[in-house]
Each structure stands twice: as C-alpha cells, then as structure tokens.
Design a protein around this motif. Structure first.
Motif, short mmCIF file in Angstrom:
data_model
loop_
_atom_site.label_atom_id
_atom_site.label_comp_id
_atom_site.label_asym_id
_atom_site.label_seq_id
_atom_site.Cartn_x
_atom_site.Cartn_y
_atom_site.Cartn_z
N LEU A 85 -3.54 11.37 -0.45
CA LEU A 85 -3.80 11.53 -1.68
C LEU A 85 -4.36 11.06 -2.50
O LEU A 85 -4.31 11.38 -3.75
CB LEU A 85 -1.97 10.46 -2.23
CG LEU A 85 -0.13 10.54 -1.47
CD1 LEU A 85 0.14 9.17 -1.58
CD2 LEU A 85 -0.36 11.96 -2.32
N VAL A 104 2.44 16.89 -0.53
CA VAL A 104 3.80 16.08 -0.71
C VAL A 104 4.75 17.25 -0.30
O VAL A 104 6.43 16.94 -0.04
CB VAL A 104 3.32 14.94 -1.30
CG1 VAL A 104 5.61 14.30 -1.43
CG2 VAL A 104 3.20 14.06 -1.15
N ARG A 124 6.00 9.58 -3.83
CA ARG A 124 5.20 10.04 -3.05
C ARG A 124 4.22 9.31 -2.35
O ARG A 124 4.35 9.99 -0.72
CB ARG A 124 3.67 11.34 -4.13
CG ARG A 124 4.82 12.37 -4.80
CD ARG A 124 3.72 12.75 -6.20
NE ARG A 124 1.98 12.08 -5.82
CZ ARG A 124 1.40 13.81 -5.43
NH1 ARG A 124 1.39 14.65 -4.36
NH2 ARG A 124 0.25 13.77 -5.64
N VAL A 128 4.51 10.00 2.50
CA VAL A 128 3.40 9.76 2.95
C VAL A 128 2.77 9.09 4.26
O VAL A 128 2.24 8.56 5.30
CB VAL A 128 2.04 10.05 2.46
CG1 VAL A 128 0.75 9.91 3.26
CG2 VAL A 128 1.89 11.61 1.49
#
Length: 183
Positions: A85, A104, A124, A128
């Motif tokens: 991310l 995502v 998010r 993940v």
C-alpha cells in the motif's frame, strides 16, 4: 547503458502522453525494489512464506510458542500490507496501483463474494493484510498436508505455486489465488 533521462533507448525526460510510461520507466530503473516487477514481487512473496514456514518449524521444535508465532504471522501480514500500500519507503510503488487504491479495487472485484467496497483507508489495509493472512493459512495447510507423508518435494512445490499465485494476485493478474479460497 542508461544515462540521465534515458533508460535503454527511452527518453524518460519526455512525456509519452497520458500513458505514464516515463514515470514507470523511472520507477523501474531506480535503486529500490519496484513493486511492478514480477521478480521483485515473487521474491517478496517467497520471503513472506519462508517466514511463515520458519515459525511453523520453530513451533514444531518447541523453540517458539504457538501464540508468539501467530502474533508474528499477524505482524508479517500487516507489514506486507504496508509494503503493497506504498507505506514502506524501502520499496518503489507502482503509483496509483499501490497508493491510490487500484490494487485494492482490483482485489475487491476479484473477491466480490467476500468484501463490500471499502469505506476507509483502514479497510484497505485490512483487505491487503487479509490476503496475506490467507496465504499464511494456505502455507499452513500445505505444511500440514505434507507433514504425515514427509514429502518435502511436494511441500516445496506447493509453496512455490502458492508464492507464484500470490505474486500474480498482487500484480493484478487473475489466476488461482482467489480461487484457492473456495477449494
């Protein structure tokens, strides 16, 4: 050899329209591991799974407590999520794919039977981290399946396939990872 503003024949100082190719070329040619490179992502997923296997072995040898291993696995999942991310400066992201929600959003479409659209940044991160937690679960299942038969080659093959499936999933390539959830 690449010179300033060039990468093997591509002038990266010049804009290539709206494609963003010049940005991708600059990122891919930098000094940090680039998350758009399948070899980098594959090495990352193999390292992640190696950590899971090391902790499983340590628990089996009674040199690590099961709860400590679970905490370490959970931490590894969150650390991996931070990398993908764009929250870990040691890695070069693929721009909006990692930092802007592209990855995502793709995961949500691939796993639409599991998740609704994320409402926040925290969602998010959880999504993940969940993907890495599933990979950890699949690794533990493979270890367990081969524990009784002692088939080290079979285990190695299963873990290699899992690492490849996870890497492709993180790169947005449809494949077996998302199908593993319902086998």
């Amino acid at each position: 050899m690449a010179t300033t503003g060039q990468l093997e024949g591509f002038d990266t100082d010049q804009r290539f329209g709206g494609s963003g190719l010049h940005i991708a070329l600059q990122r891919a040619s930098g000094t940090k591991p680039y998350l758009g490179d399948s070899q980098v992502v594959g090495a990352f997923t193999r390292g992640f799974l190696a950590g899971i296997c090391e902790r499983a072995a340590a628990v089996g040898e009674h040199s690590m407590d099961r709860e400590d291993a679970m905490r370490a696995d959970r931490g590894a999942c969150h650390d991996a999520a931070a990398v993908f991310l764009d929250q870990n400066p040691a890695y070069e992201s693929v721009g909006q794919w990692n930092s802007g929600g592209g990855m995502v959003d793709w995961m949500l479409r691939a796993l639409d039977h599991v998740y609704d659209a994320p409402a926040s940044e925290q969602d998010r991160e959880r999504i993940v981290a969940d993907v890495f937690a599933w990979a950890a679960r699949f690794a533990y299942e493979a270890i367990s399946a081969h524990q009784d038969d002692g088939d080290e080659t079979g285990l190695q093959d299963d873990l290699e396939n899992l690492a490849d499936d996870l890497a492709r999933f993180l790169l947005g390539v449809p494949g077996r990872f998302e199908k593993r959830l319902f086998e």
